[in-house]
Scaffold this active site. Structure first.
Site, PDB file in Angstrom:
ATOM      1  N   CYS A 119       4.170  -0.718  13.577  1.00 47.72           N
ATOM      2  CA  CYS A 119       4.799  -1.957  14.037  1.00 47.72           C
ATOM      3  C   CYS A 119       4.903  -1.856  15.556  1.00 47.72           C
ATOM      4  CB  CYS A 119       6.187  -2.075  13.393  1.00 47.72           C
ATOM      5  SG  CYS A 119       7.271  -3.226  14.233  1.00 47.72           S
ATOM      6  N   GLN A 138      22.547   2.796  19.588  1.00 47.74           N
ATOM      7  CA  GLN A 138      21.725   1.667  20.050  1.00 47.74           C
ATOM      8  C   GLN A 138      20.247   2.013  19.899  1.00 47.74           C
ATOM      9  OE1 GLN A 138      22.534  -1.342  21.032  1.00 47.74           O
ATOM     10  NE2 GLN A 138      24.690  -1.275  21.587  1.00 47.74           N
ATOM     11  N   ASP A 156      33.103  -3.261  21.847  1.00 46.96           N
ATOM     12  CA  ASP A 156      31.698  -3.411  21.460  1.00 46.96           C
ATOM     13  C   ASP A 156      31.631  -3.532  19.943  1.00 46.96           C
ATOM     14  OD1 ASP A 156      28.952  -3.331  21.311  1.00 46.96           O
ATOM     15  OD2 ASP A 156      28.767  -1.214  21.825  1.00 46.96           O
ATOM     16  N   CYS A 203      26.456  -8.109  20.376  1.00 44.41           N
ATOM     17  CA  CYS A 203      25.064  -8.389  19.996  1.00 44.41           C
ATOM     18  C   CYS A 203      24.998  -9.742  19.305  1.00 44.41           C
ATOM     19  CB  CYS A 203      24.523  -7.275  19.097  1.00 44.41           C
ATOM     20  SG  CYS A 203      25.498  -7.028  17.621  1.00 44.41           S
TER      21      CYS A 203
HETATM   22  C1  LIG Z   1      27.975  -2.346  17.799  1.00 46.42           C
HETATM   23  S1  LIG Z   1      28.589  -0.810  17.244  1.00 46.42           S
HETATM   24  C2  LIG Z   1      29.093  -0.099  18.768  1.00 46.42           C
HETATM   25  C3  LIG Z   1      29.237   1.381  18.776  1.00 46.42           C
HETATM   26  C4  LIG Z   1      29.322   2.027  20.156  1.00 46.42           C
HETATM   27  N1  LIG Z   1      30.218   1.335  21.035  1.00 46.42           N
HETATM   28  C5  LIG Z   1      27.929   2.165  20.760  1.00 46.42           C
HETATM   29  O1  LIG Z   1      27.588   1.422  21.688  1.00 46.42           O
HETATM   30  O2  LIG Z   1      27.168   3.018  20.291  1.00 46.42           O
HETATM   31  C6  LIG Z   1      30.043  -1.308  16.449  1.00 46.42           C
HETATM   32  C7  LIG Z   1      30.862  -0.177  15.876  1.00 46.42           C
HETATM   33  O3  LIG Z   1      32.059  -0.753  15.351  1.00 46.42           O
HETATM   34  C8  LIG Z   1      32.439  -0.040  14.176  1.00 46.42           C
HETATM   35  N2  LIG Z   1      33.354  -0.918  13.432  1.00 46.42           N
HETATM   36  C9  LIG Z   1      33.057  -2.002  12.665  1.00 46.42           C
HETATM   37  N3  LIG Z   1      34.180  -2.583  12.216  1.00 46.42           N
HETATM   38  C10 LIG Z   1      35.229  -1.875  12.730  1.00 46.42           C
HETATM   39  C11 LIG Z   1      36.633  -2.001  12.634  1.00 46.42           C
HETATM   40  N4  LIG Z   1      37.199  -2.978  11.921  1.00 46.42           N
HETATM   41  N5  LIG Z   1      37.387  -1.118  13.295  1.00 46.42           N
HETATM   42  C12 LIG Z   1      36.833  -0.118  14.027  1.00 46.42           C
HETATM   43  N6  LIG Z   1      35.491   0.052  14.145  1.00 46.42           N
HETATM   44  C13 LIG Z   1      34.704  -0.809  13.503  1.00 46.42           C
HETATM   45  C14 LIG Z   1      31.114   0.267  13.511  1.00 46.42           C
HETATM   46  O4  LIG Z   1      31.237   1.348  12.601  1.00 46.42           O
HETATM   47  C15 LIG Z   1      30.226   0.584  14.725  1.00 46.42           C
HETATM   48  O5  LIG Z   1      30.253   1.963  15.015  1.00 46.42           O
END
Ligand SMILES: C[S@@+](CC[C@H](N)C(=O)[O-])C[C@H]1O[C@@H](n2cnc3c(N)ncnc32)[C@H](O)[C@@H]1O
EC number: 2.1.1.-
Length: 383
Positions: free
Chosen positions: A89, A213, A312, A339
């Site tokens: 891909c 990421q 995030d 995102c």
């Molecule tokens: C977009 S990722 C960002 C992770 C990190 N900041 C990075 O850039 O690698 C979102 C993260 O939020 C966590 N997450 C989702 N719902 C959550 C919640 N209610 N409370 C805490 N963490 C949560 C997910 O497990 C995930 O690791």
């Protein structure tokens, strides 16, 4: 930039914008972000990728037998419950694709079969490959439909012999009807069970389950930007909310007095804690396991103060508990990475009651797809 043509673009539909040149894609994303977030302020020019191909450091392939008994591997077909057989891909890391084709060949030579959900016979459901773009380390997770993995040690030995760059192999069982899920447990068959990658100068441990990421080059630009946007000082206490394996908090820790992280996924928190040690950080940083909304609500009740918050969250955005508590705690600066600018716009309606949006910066983390990542910087309004 000339467009590469994908032979299965229509059947796969993973690359919704692949009929456009890369410049047109960036224009499309700019307009889309302006439509969703333009009412909160001026949207800066989207930061595009230097190389919009082969950026995915995480590749997953589904395995199945076709009606002639031939083993195919590939991605889900958009319109039907079929899979589109592919060998490569244009978004994937090339090594990951080669390994997946190699696994298909090995299945044949070991006379093993993909798992059949109808008859519940066979072995392999899907394969996950993660590549450390900076270290070159490679993790392979083989996901079975049940715990039967015949000749597993010989299979793994043959796999690693064929692809010596593989540093670890794990086996997981997914008994649910959902595809592309890992089971809770990962049996380590080779290596440490995780890989390490270097991002913005810090080392990170990545397990099969951890969020990391997928576009390394763009992530370095995004994190650099977000940390600068938070205007951190050595007096600051920073909250890294939805912290995953601790990437943002650990990179930011050089610039602040203290970092706290909050993350729901237990294995990501374990990785975050180990990542602190990997980077020699023991004093000014702590990662907590729990729901970000509940955590912040407790902190608001205790009267805890944060100088800056970088959040995030996942595509669904932040929940009411989190947003209301954030407004109550009222840090001086908030940097919101998302995102999904649609849920980000929803959440900004709450935050802008108390905050002024100072910058809106889109990034193209996912070239050829419709997705946009956006960083919104805010400062607290004067009372
Ligand atoms: C977009 S990722 C960002 C992770 C990190 N900041 C990075 O850039 O690698 C979102 C993260 O939020 C966590 N997450 C989702 N719902 C959550 C919640 N209610 N409370 C805490 N963490 C949560 C997910 O497990 C995930 O690791």
């Amino acid at each position: 930039m000339a467009n590469k043509k994908c032979p299965v673009a229509k059947k796969c539909s993973g690359c919704q914008l692949s009929n456009m040149t890369y410049e047109q894609q960036l224009e499309w994303k700019q307009k889309d972000t302006e439509k969703l977030l333009g009412s909160f302020g001026k949207v800066s020019e989207i930061i595009g990728a230097d190389d919009p191909y082969n950026y995915r450091n995480k590749v997953q392939a589904v395995f199945r037998s076709d009606r002639n008994g031939r083993i195919i591997s590939g991605v889900y077909q958009s319109s039907r419950n079929g899979i589109v057989g592919i060998d490569s891909c244009m978004l994937d890391d090339k090594r990951a694709d080669e390994i997946i084709v190699g696994i298909r060949d090995l299945l044949r030579s070991f006379k093993l079969h993909p798992y059949d959900e109808g008859t519940e016979r066979g072995f392999l459901r899907h394969v996950l490959v993660r590549v450390g773009k900076n270290t070159g380390e490679i993790l392979v997770t083989l996901v079975g439909g049940n715990s039967m993995f015949p000749k597993k040690h010989d299979f793994v030995k043959a796999l690693v012999k064929r692809f010596p760059d593989i540093t670890t192999v794990t086996f997981s069982v997914n008994r649910t009807p959902e595809m592309l899920l890992l089971g809770e447990n990962n049996e380590v068959l080779y290596g440490e069970g995780y890989i390490t990658d270097i991002l913005c100068g810090k080392r990170f441990r990545i397990s099969p389950h951890s969020f990391y990421q997928i576009n390394h080059a763009q992530t370095e630009k995004l994190y650099d930007y977000a940390i600068k946007a938070a205007k951190l000082t050595k007096k600051d206490v920073l909250l890294d909310a939805y912290s995953g394996i601790g990437t943002i908090g650990i990179i930011a820790s050089d610039y602040v007095k203290q970092v706290q992280g909050i993350e729901y996924n237990a294995s990501a928190v374990r990785d975050a804690v180990k990542n602190c040690h990997e980077n020699g950080l023991t004093r000014n940083i702590a990662f907590n396991r729990g729901d970000a909304g509940e955590f912040l609500e407790k902190k608001a009740k205790l009267g805890t103060h944060y100088d800056a918050v970088i959040l995030d969250p996942a595509r669904t955005g932040a929940d009411r508990k989190f947003l209301n508590s954030l407004v109550k705690i009222a840090p001086e600066r908030i940097v919101y990475i998302s995102c999904n600018p649609a849920t980000q716009a929803r959440d900004l309606k709450t935050l802008t009651k108390k905050y002024t949006v100072t910058d809106i910066q889109p990034f193209d983390m996912f070239p050829h797809t419709r997705h946009v990542e956006c960083v919104v910087s805010m400062s607290r309004k004067e009372e």
